[in-house]
Motif scaffolding. Sequence first.
Motif, PDB file in Angstrom:
ATOM      1  N   UNK A  81      28.122  30.894  53.911  1.00 56.37           N
ATOM      2  CA  UNK A  81      29.155  30.337  54.447  1.00 56.37           C
ATOM      3  C   UNK A  81      29.594  28.933  54.127  1.00 56.37           C
ATOM      4  N   UNK A  82      29.608  28.905  52.742  1.00 54.94           N
ATOM      5  CA  UNK A  82      30.009  27.660  51.946  1.00 54.94           C
ATOM      6  C   UNK A  82      31.315  26.821  52.462  1.00 54.94           C
ATOM      7  N   UNK A  83      31.411  25.748  52.076  1.00 54.26           N
ATOM      8  CA  UNK A  83      32.415  24.791  52.732  1.00 54.26           C
ATOM      9  C   UNK A  83      33.614  25.151  52.106  1.00 54.26           C
ATOM     10  N   UNK A  84      33.728  25.546  50.692  1.00 54.51           N
ATOM     11  CA  UNK A  84      34.892  25.987  50.042  1.00 54.51           C
ATOM     12  C   UNK A  84      34.471  27.196  48.947  1.00 54.51           C
ATOM     13  N   UNK A  85      35.338  27.897  48.636  1.00 52.16           N
ATOM     14  CA  UNK A  85      35.230  29.209  48.014  1.00 52.16           C
ATOM     15  C   UNK A  85      36.392  29.666  47.392  1.00 52.16           C
ATOM     16  N   UNK A  86      36.546  29.428  46.059  1.00 45.99           N
ATOM     17  CA  UNK A  86      37.657  29.978  45.438  1.00 45.99           C
ATOM     18  C   UNK A  86      37.896  31.415  45.257  1.00 45.99           C
ATOM     19  N   UNK A  87      39.160  31.713  45.143  1.00 45.27           N
ATOM     20  CA  UNK A  87      39.686  33.250  45.168  1.00 45.27           C
ATOM     21  C   UNK A  87      38.972  33.865  44.073  1.00 45.27           C
ATOM     22  N   UNK A  88      39.123  33.467  42.947  1.00 41.65           N
ATOM     23  CA  UNK A  88      38.302  34.361  41.831  1.00 41.65           C
ATOM     24  C   UNK A  88      36.869  34.710  42.287  1.00 41.65           C
ATOM     25  N   UNK A  89      36.214  33.553  42.595  1.00 35.09           N
ATOM     26  CA  UNK A  89      34.793  33.637  42.909  1.00 35.09           C
ATOM     27  C   UNK A  89      34.640  34.619  44.147  1.00 35.09           C
ATOM     28  N   UNK A  90      35.531  34.627  45.120  1.00 33.81           N
ATOM     29  CA  UNK A  90      35.396  35.441  46.214  1.00 33.81           C
ATOM     30  C   UNK A  90      35.521  37.036  45.601  1.00 33.81           C
ATOM     31  N   UNK A  91      36.628  37.140  44.869  1.00 33.85           N
ATOM     32  CA  UNK A  91      36.879  38.497  44.527  1.00 33.85           C
ATOM     33  C   UNK A  91      35.727  38.870  43.596  1.00 33.85           C
ATOM     34  N   UNK A  92      35.290  38.194  42.871  1.00 37.85           N
ATOM     35  CA  UNK A  92      33.928  38.725  41.727  1.00 37.85           C
ATOM     36  C   UNK A  92      33.107  39.213  42.885  1.00 37.85           C
ATOM     37  N   UNK A  93      32.581  38.268  43.783  1.00 41.34           N
ATOM     38  CA  UNK A  93      31.605  38.710  44.591  1.00 41.34           C
ATOM     39  C   UNK A  93      31.572  39.810  45.334  1.00 41.34           C
ATOM     40  N   UNK A  94      32.967  40.019  45.883  1.00 40.07           N
ATOM     41  CA  UNK A  94      33.165  41.228  46.667  1.00 40.07           C
ATOM     42  C   UNK A  94      33.061  42.494  45.612  1.00 40.07           C
ATOM     43  N   UNK A  95      33.483  42.400  44.566  1.00 45.97           N
ATOM     44  CA  UNK A  95      33.360  43.374  43.847  1.00 45.97           C
ATOM     45  C   UNK A  95      31.924  43.907  43.375  1.00 45.97           C
ATOM     46  N   UNK A  96      31.239  42.991  43.390  1.00 47.09           N
ATOM     47  CA  UNK A  96      29.625  43.206  43.121  1.00 47.09           C
ATOM     48  C   UNK A  96      29.172  43.805  44.380  1.00 47.09           C
ATOM     49  N   UNK A  97      29.545  43.567  45.531  1.00 45.06           N
ATOM     50  CA  UNK A  97      29.113  44.070  46.778  1.00 45.06           C
ATOM     51  C   UNK A  97      29.438  45.440  46.933  1.00 45.06           C
ATOM     52  N   UNK A  98      30.616  45.812  46.563  1.00 51.50           N
ATOM     53  CA  UNK A  98      31.087  47.224  46.607  1.00 51.50           C
ATOM     54  C   UNK A  98      30.773  47.957  45.409  1.00 51.50           C
ATOM     55  N   UNK A  99      30.355  47.556  44.307  1.00 50.60           N
ATOM     56  CA  UNK A  99      30.050  48.468  43.141  1.00 50.60           C
ATOM     57  C   UNK A  99      28.683  48.243  42.610  1.00 50.60           C
ATOM     58  N   UNK A 100      28.124  46.985  42.971  1.00 48.78           N
ATOM     59  CA  UNK A 100      26.721  46.679  42.449  1.00 48.78           C
ATOM     60  C   UNK A 100      26.863  46.359  40.991  1.00 48.78           C
ATOM     61  N   UNK A 101      28.020  46.358  40.511  1.00 47.43           N
ATOM     62  CA  UNK A 101      28.343  45.924  39.062  1.00 47.43           C
ATOM     63  C   UNK A 101      28.272  44.373  38.803  1.00 47.43           C
ATOM     64  N   UNK A 102      27.572  43.680  38.115  1.00 50.03           N
ATOM     65  CA  UNK A 102      27.655  42.300  38.157  1.00 50.03           C
ATOM     66  C   UNK A 102      28.726  41.673  37.326  1.00 50.03           C
ATOM     67  N   UNK A 103      29.492  42.419  36.645  1.00 47.30           N
ATOM     68  CA  UNK A 103      30.454  42.039  35.799  1.00 47.30           C
ATOM     69  C   UNK A 103      32.039  42.407  36.515  1.00 47.30           C
TER      70      UNK A 103
END
Length: 304
Positions: free
Chosen positions: A97-119
Amino acid sequence: MIAPHWKPLQKRAVGAYLGVAVGDALGATVEFMTPREIQTAHGRHRELIGGGWLRLKPGHVTDDTTMSLALGGAILEAGRIDPVVAAHAFDGWMRSKPVDLGNTVRRGILHFRRTGEPVAPPDEQDAGNGSCMRVIPVILGCHGGEDTLLERACLHQGRVTHHNPLAEAGTWCMARLVRMAMAGEDKSRMLAGPVEALVRAWPMFRFRVRPEITHPSGFIVETLRAVFQSFFDTDTFEECLITVVNLGGDADTTGAIAGMLAGAYYGVEAIPRRWLRALHPPVAAACVDQALALIEAAPLPVTG
Ligand code: MN
Ligand code: MN
């Protein structure tokens, strides 16, 4: 916090890492403001007083520093630099729960969670500064290694969230500049080398052209133009940081990136003592510990 027996390389490495944190903490106060708004609210903003839109306590930092520390900790624990190691680090960071979180960062991390793909999927539009702001641990972890190793390490950590050619070119340029600064190279060689190469490939990065950048956005081009003009046209760590954050805009991130470069160039002893004293102590300690551990372990293998 500064040990007199440190070697010049250690002073530059610690300076770069603490520079990220100090620049982030200084800039966060005025993030998203225009120079005129800063002038009205603070005069010339020059102290770690917290506040800003995140209502930070004095000396506290934001995602720029905490993502760097998450990445650095994971690299040290794994003993290598790898896309999956980086992705897990950012995933764990987002869960904290970081104090701030950019949209691109959030999207990329959610993509990794969903797919296991680190790109992250390639994105031609979104050339944010988020992969550049957190690049310090891989620069230090690749110290003494080939340029190609560092370049791959930059891509590995960057592409988890920022899969974009401009973001990659900007981050790679900054990594080369910090590496040269740590080697004691001077500014004219830094300009003639990495900056010139970047501008030749992507002329929009050219700086010292009118209109000069004010309130730079999170677009990597505006961010780096602000950092370049502040770093190359000043002569001290303090002046560089005060210049860049008073431009406003994405000031915590321009502050963090300028702090990284200026900290590597001028060394930790050039960081004003009052800023080091004001910096949140656990963050300061983690920056010092990671900087020393990373250059000690370097060059780490780059895998994946
Ligand atoms: Mn931030
Ligand atoms: Mn920012």
